[in-house]
Design a protein around this motif. Sequence first.
Motif, PDB file in Angstrom:
ATOM      1  N   VAL A 248     -67.238  23.777  36.103  1.00 39.31           N
ATOM      2  CA  VAL A 248     -67.186  24.995  35.304  1.00 39.31           C
ATOM      3  C   VAL A 248     -66.355  26.050  36.022  1.00 39.31           C
ATOM      4  O   VAL A 248     -65.421  26.609  35.457  1.00 39.31           O
ATOM      5  CB  VAL A 248     -68.608  25.531  34.991  1.00 39.31           C
ATOM      6  CG1 VAL A 248     -68.543  26.858  34.255  1.00 39.31           C
ATOM      7  CG2 VAL A 248     -69.410  24.508  34.190  1.00 39.31           C
ATOM      8  N   SER A 249     -66.682  26.321  37.293  1.00 38.43           N
ATOM      9  CA  SER A 249     -65.941  27.328  38.054  1.00 38.43           C
ATOM     10  C   SER A 249     -66.284  27.214  39.539  1.00 38.43           C
ATOM     11  O   SER A 249     -67.187  26.475  39.926  1.00 38.43           O
ATOM     12  CB  SER A 249     -66.255  28.745  37.554  1.00 38.43           C
ATOM     13  OG  SER A 249     -67.612  29.065  37.807  1.00 38.43           O
ATOM     14  N   GLY A 250     -65.551  27.978  40.342  1.00 42.36           N
ATOM     15  CA  GLY A 250     -65.836  28.043  41.765  1.00 42.36           C
ATOM     16  C   GLY A 250     -64.817  27.309  42.603  1.00 42.36           C
ATOM     17  O   GLY A 250     -63.898  26.671  42.088  1.00 42.36           O
ATOM     18  N   HIS A 251     -64.995  27.419  43.904  1.00 39.33           N
ATOM     19  CA  HIS A 251     -64.107  26.792  44.879  1.00 39.33           C
ATOM     20  C   HIS A 251     -64.957  26.018  45.875  1.00 39.33           C
ATOM     21  O   HIS A 251     -66.030  26.470  46.276  1.00 39.33           O
ATOM     22  CB  HIS A 251     -63.273  27.838  45.619  1.00 39.33           C
ATOM     23  CG  HIS A 251     -62.412  28.647  44.702  1.00 39.33           C
ATOM     24  ND1 HIS A 251     -61.249  28.148  44.159  1.00 39.33           N
ATOM     25  CD2 HIS A 251     -62.542  29.899  44.219  1.00 39.33           C
ATOM     26  CE1 HIS A 251     -60.702  29.063  43.381  1.00 39.33           C
ATOM     27  NE2 HIS A 251     -61.475  30.143  43.403  1.00 39.33           N
ATOM     28  N   LEU A 252     -64.452  24.854  46.286  1.00 42.07           N
ATOM     29  CA  LEU A 252     -65.168  24.048  47.263  1.00 42.07           C
ATOM     30  C   LEU A 252     -65.413  24.840  48.536  1.00 42.07           C
ATOM     31  O   LEU A 252     -64.527  25.570  48.993  1.00 42.07           O
ATOM     32  CB  LEU A 252     -64.368  22.792  47.619  1.00 42.07           C
ATOM     33  CG  LEU A 252     -64.372  21.650  46.623  1.00 42.07           C
ATOM     34  CD1 LEU A 252     -63.506  20.504  47.132  1.00 42.07           C
ATOM     35  CD2 LEU A 252     -65.788  21.153  46.354  1.00 42.07           C
TER      36      LEU A 252
END
Length: 159
Positions: A107-111
């Motif tokens: 859906v969203s975000g960064h590792l």
Amino acid sequence: MEPYIKRIRKMVGHQPIILNSASGALLNDQNQVLLQERTDTGNWGFPGGYLEYGETYAKAAVREFKEDAGLLVEPVKLLQISDDFQYEYPNGDQLQPINCFYLVRYVSGHLLTEKTNETVSLSYFDLTNPPTFFNGQHAGMFRALKQFVDQQSGRMTEN
């Protein structure tokens, strides 16, 4: 508030208990799966963890994925329920985890790029070349994911 499992462990110590857990498999465009290198064993597993009191499996999978990988995901398919495994953590805690294993979508975000209290690193792995898993339950989830992906692409796999 202190996490549910820590409150329970204070009461029962290392005795065997049954716990509910949820985990997820996130595939990239090359059908590689994201796995978490764990701080407790140094081996690999799917992002996931134990339910808090009152939490659903799906919500726990979302929460744990955010904590373990830094990503907001959405469960799209229940791939497996496993309840036939027993495990002892390096600290002596014994348990039988009942796990709901989901295919999730990004859906969203960064590792996460820095080590946390549960994650050393994150990496995508080919479904034909798994790493060393921290326990047999995660190895079984990997096989279930591979079988699902193979079936989706028109091939049947053996168990």
